[in-house]
Design a protein around this motif. Sequence first.
Motif, PDB file in Angstrom:
ATOM      1  N   LYS A 282     100.140 -41.382 100.925  1.00  0.00           N
ATOM      2  CA  LYS A 282      99.073 -40.996  99.992  1.00  0.00           C
ATOM      3  C   LYS A 282      99.253 -39.578  99.442  1.00  0.00           C
ATOM      4  O   LYS A 282      98.585 -39.190  98.480  1.00  0.00           O
ATOM      5  CB  LYS A 282      97.711 -41.104 100.680  1.00  0.00           C
ATOM      6  CG  LYS A 282      97.291 -42.538 100.991  1.00  0.00           C
ATOM      7  CD  LYS A 282      95.924 -42.563 101.662  1.00  0.00           C
ATOM      8  CE  LYS A 282      95.470 -43.984 101.944  1.00  0.00           C
ATOM      9  NZ  LYS A 282      94.132 -44.016 102.615  1.00  0.00           N
ATOM     10  N   LEU A 283     100.142 -38.806 100.068  1.00  0.00           N
ATOM     11  CA  LEU A 283     100.343 -37.425  99.624  1.00  0.00           C
ATOM     12  C   LEU A 283     101.014 -37.390  98.257  1.00  0.00           C
ATOM     13  O   LEU A 283     101.954 -38.157  97.983  1.00  0.00           O
ATOM     14  CB  LEU A 283     101.191 -36.666 100.656  1.00  0.00           C
ATOM     15  CG  LEU A 283     100.581 -36.506 102.064  1.00  0.00           C
ATOM     16  CD1 LEU A 283     101.579 -35.818 102.991  1.00  0.00           C
ATOM     17  CD2 LEU A 283      99.277 -35.709 101.998  1.00  0.00           C
ATOM     18  N   ASP A 284     100.552 -36.506  97.397  1.00  0.00           N
ATOM     19  CA  ASP A 284     101.079 -36.428  96.029  1.00  0.00           C
ATOM     20  C   ASP A 284     102.522 -35.935  95.974  1.00  0.00           C
ATOM     21  O   ASP A 284     103.278 -36.298  95.066  1.00  0.00           O
ATOM     22  CB  ASP A 284     100.190 -35.498  95.186  1.00  0.00           C
ATOM     23  CG  ASP A 284      98.786 -36.060  95.014  1.00  0.00           C
ATOM     24  OD1 ASP A 284      98.656 -37.296  95.069  1.00  0.00           O
ATOM     25  OD2 ASP A 284      97.846 -35.266  94.834  1.00  0.00           O
ATOM     26  N   ASN A 285     102.888 -35.083  96.927  1.00  0.00           N
ATOM     27  CA  ASN A 285     104.233 -34.497  96.878  1.00  0.00           C
ATOM     28  C   ASN A 285     105.282 -35.333  97.621  1.00  0.00           C
ATOM     29  O   ASN A 285     106.377 -34.862  97.905  1.00  0.00           O
ATOM     30  CB  ASN A 285     104.211 -33.080  97.458  1.00  0.00           C
ATOM     31  CG  ASN A 285     103.705 -33.070  98.913  1.00  0.00           C
ATOM     32  OD1 ASN A 285     103.198 -34.071  99.384  1.00  0.00           O
ATOM     33  ND2 ASN A 285     103.865 -31.940  99.588  1.00  0.00           N
ATOM     34  N   THR A 286     104.929 -36.592  97.954  1.00  0.00           N
ATOM     35  CA  THR A 286     105.877 -37.479  98.647  1.00  0.00           C
ATOM     36  C   THR A 286     106.810 -38.120  97.636  1.00  0.00           C
ATOM     37  O   THR A 286     106.360 -38.760  96.680  1.00  0.00           O
ATOM     38  CB  THR A 286     105.131 -38.578  99.436  1.00  0.00           C
ATOM     39  OG1 THR A 286     104.205 -37.968 100.324  1.00  0.00           O
ATOM     40  CG2 THR A 286     106.116 -39.430 100.220  1.00  0.00           C
ATOM     41  N   SER A 287     108.121 -37.959  97.843  1.00  0.00           N
ATOM     42  CA  SER A 287     109.103 -38.529  96.915  1.00  0.00           C
ATOM     43  C   SER A 287     109.230 -40.034  97.123  1.00  0.00           C
ATOM     44  O   SER A 287     108.769 -40.588  98.128  1.00  0.00           O
ATOM     45  CB  SER A 287     110.463 -37.864  97.136  1.00  0.00           C
ATOM     46  OG  SER A 287     110.989 -38.216  98.411  1.00  0.00           O
TER      47      SER A 287
ATOM     48  N   LYS B 159     108.794 -42.239 100.491  1.00  0.00           N
ATOM     49  CA  LYS B 159     107.855 -43.367 100.551  1.00  0.00           C
ATOM     50  C   LYS B 159     108.531 -44.624 101.083  1.00  0.00           C
ATOM     51  O   LYS B 159     107.970 -45.352 101.899  1.00  0.00           O
ATOM     52  CB  LYS B 159     107.276 -43.634  99.163  1.00  0.00           C
ATOM     53  CG  LYS B 159     106.256 -42.606  98.705  1.00  0.00           C
ATOM     54  CD  LYS B 159     105.684 -42.970  97.330  1.00  0.00           C
ATOM     55  CE  LYS B 159     104.638 -41.951  96.892  1.00  0.00           C
ATOM     56  NZ  LYS B 159     104.065 -42.272  95.563  1.00  0.00           N
TER      57      LYS B 159
END
Length: 299
Positions: free
Chosen positions: A108-113, A117
């Motif tokens: 759910k983190l925005d900065n996860t590539s 993921k």
Amino acid sequence: MVYIIIFLLIICVFLAFRLFYVEGQIKSITNQIVYINANKVDKKITIGLLNKKIEKLAEKINEIIQIKKQSEANKVKLENDLRQTIANMSHDLRTPLTSIIGYIQFLKLDNTSEDEKKEYLDIAEKRAKALEVLLNDFYELSLIESLDYELNLEKLNINKILQECILGKYTDFINRDINPRIEIPKNNIYIIAEEKSLQRVIENLLSNSVKYAKDNVEVCLKLEKNTAILQVKNTVEDLTLDDVKNIFNRFYMADKTRSGKGTGLGLAIVKGLVHKMNGSISADIKENVLSICCRFQKV
């Protein structure tokens, strides 16, 4: 006439005294039972009358007291086992669930590539499959241990089934760099069993040996008199006699942190199925070699 009356009086006095004494013993037995039940003491009924019927009554009462005592001890053991099972089950469920929830939160983190993921999804899927295996094993064991669970027993060639199971585990042995020593007699051995249950027994034994073997694994099928013996051996590390005594218990793991490779149910399932097929199973350890033997009646 006087002598007869005196004789009868003596008999009446004797019978009255004996009746009074018997009533006293019955009252004593009653009081002892009340005391034993009220105080839960480990004590037997005692009597002071040489009367066969009263002695027999006291003997039967003592037998009932002993049965009750054993029943209460079994009840305490079952309650303790149930609490331990629930605790182990809760731990084994919580571990993969916590991991799955953690990786979902990472997703759910925005900065996860995208690569991260994909990695997190793969790990979450792996944890979910481990959870599925645990639930399936627990459900299967609960069925096996139920009194009304019956197998479809038939005459089977154990040589053939053992060979098929070993071939099915060949890749697992290769991945662990283990070259198992296999001894299967040329002459076919037949036993009474259920095919899928016998396969499950052998597969679980082989899986256990592959997972926990230090280096060597031996699989031996032999015939002694009228008994077919399936023996699986593997070298182990840090396994004690206490571990071996408890090895067939539900959720038991020699790894006390419960961070091992299995669910702790595989060998419990093996034991349950072997007994359902009228066989016996035992485990022993000598010089860091664990040996598990299944015995079936030859037909």
